[in-house]
Design a protein around this motif. Structure first.
Motif, PDB file in Angstrom:
ATOM      1  N   UNK A  12       0.850  -1.190   0.000  1.00 26.27           N
ATOM      2  CA  UNK A  12       0.000   0.000   0.000  1.00 26.27           C
ATOM      3  C   UNK A  12       0.881   1.234   0.000  1.00 26.27           C
ATOM      4  N   UNK A  13       0.279   2.353  -0.344  1.00 26.32           N
ATOM      5  CA  UNK A  13       1.015   3.616  -0.320  1.00 26.32           C
ATOM      6  C   UNK A  13       0.909   4.269   1.049  1.00 26.32           C
ATOM      7  N   UNK A  14       1.876   5.080   1.370  1.00 31.55           N
ATOM      8  CA  UNK A  14       1.857   5.818   2.625  1.00 31.55           C
ATOM      9  C   UNK A  14       0.573   6.626   2.724  1.00 31.55           C
ATOM     10  N   UNK A  15      -0.012   6.608   3.926  1.00 35.34           N
ATOM     11  CA  UNK A  15      -1.263   7.304   4.150  1.00 35.34           C
ATOM     12  C   UNK A  15      -2.484   6.427   4.031  1.00 35.34           C
ATOM     13  N   UNK A  16      -2.308   5.251   3.451  1.00 32.41           N
ATOM     14  CA  UNK A  16      -3.437   4.342   3.258  1.00 32.41           C
ATOM     15  C   UNK A  16      -3.779   3.610   4.555  1.00 32.41           C
ATOM     16  N   UNK A  17      -4.898   2.902   4.509  1.00 31.60           N
ATOM     17  CA  UNK A  17      -5.332   2.053   5.616  1.00 31.60           C
ATOM     18  C   UNK A  17      -5.336   0.603   5.159  1.00 31.60           C
ATOM     19  N   UNK A  18      -5.208  -0.282   6.114  1.00 28.40           N
ATOM     20  CA  UNK A  18      -5.198  -1.707   5.818  1.00 28.40           C
ATOM     21  C   UNK A  18      -5.756  -2.448   7.022  1.00 28.40           C
TER      22      UNK A  18
END
Length: 123
Positions: A12-18
């Protein structure tokens, strides 16, 4: 013996949620405190969060609270880790573990583990 399977990791990219999951493929987690630990390349396994068997207590490692949320659904035999505002420093293999009855912050206290789930955060 309880067998755990983690899922939901990825890139995922920085700032995303998982949201990553840990499900018992054999046995039940009902009588166990469940925790998440993580291990970054070249580093020791680090405590992330733990939830008590009856869901009334949670505890987080330093800098995790407010960004990460641990939860469990005993009916589904599953534990979850919601991770928000991810940073590159969160890149690691995330492991879930179970310990009979009482929660612990120590890796060595846990009785069984999943195989690990890679989470990679890109900038």
């Amino acid at each position: 013996q309880v067998q755990l399977v983690e899922s939901g990791g990825g890139l995922v990219q920085a700032g995303a949620s998982l949201n990553i999951s840990c499900t018992a493929s054999a046995g039940t987690i009902t009588n166990y405190a469940m925790a998440w630990f993580r291990q970054a390349p070249g580093k020791e396994r680090e405590f992330v969060a733990v939830i008590s068997q009856n869901i009334d207590t949670t505890f987080y490692g330093d800098s995790m609270s407010g960004r990460f949320t641990i939860s469990r659904d005993n009916a589904k035999n599953a534990v979850y880790l919601q991770m928000n505002s991810l940073e590159t420093g969160h890149t690691a293999v995330y492991f879930c573990g179970g310990r009979r009855l009482l929660a612990s912050l120590r890796e060595s206290a846990y009785d069984f583990w999943g195989q690990g789930n890679q989470v990679t955060v890109s900038s």
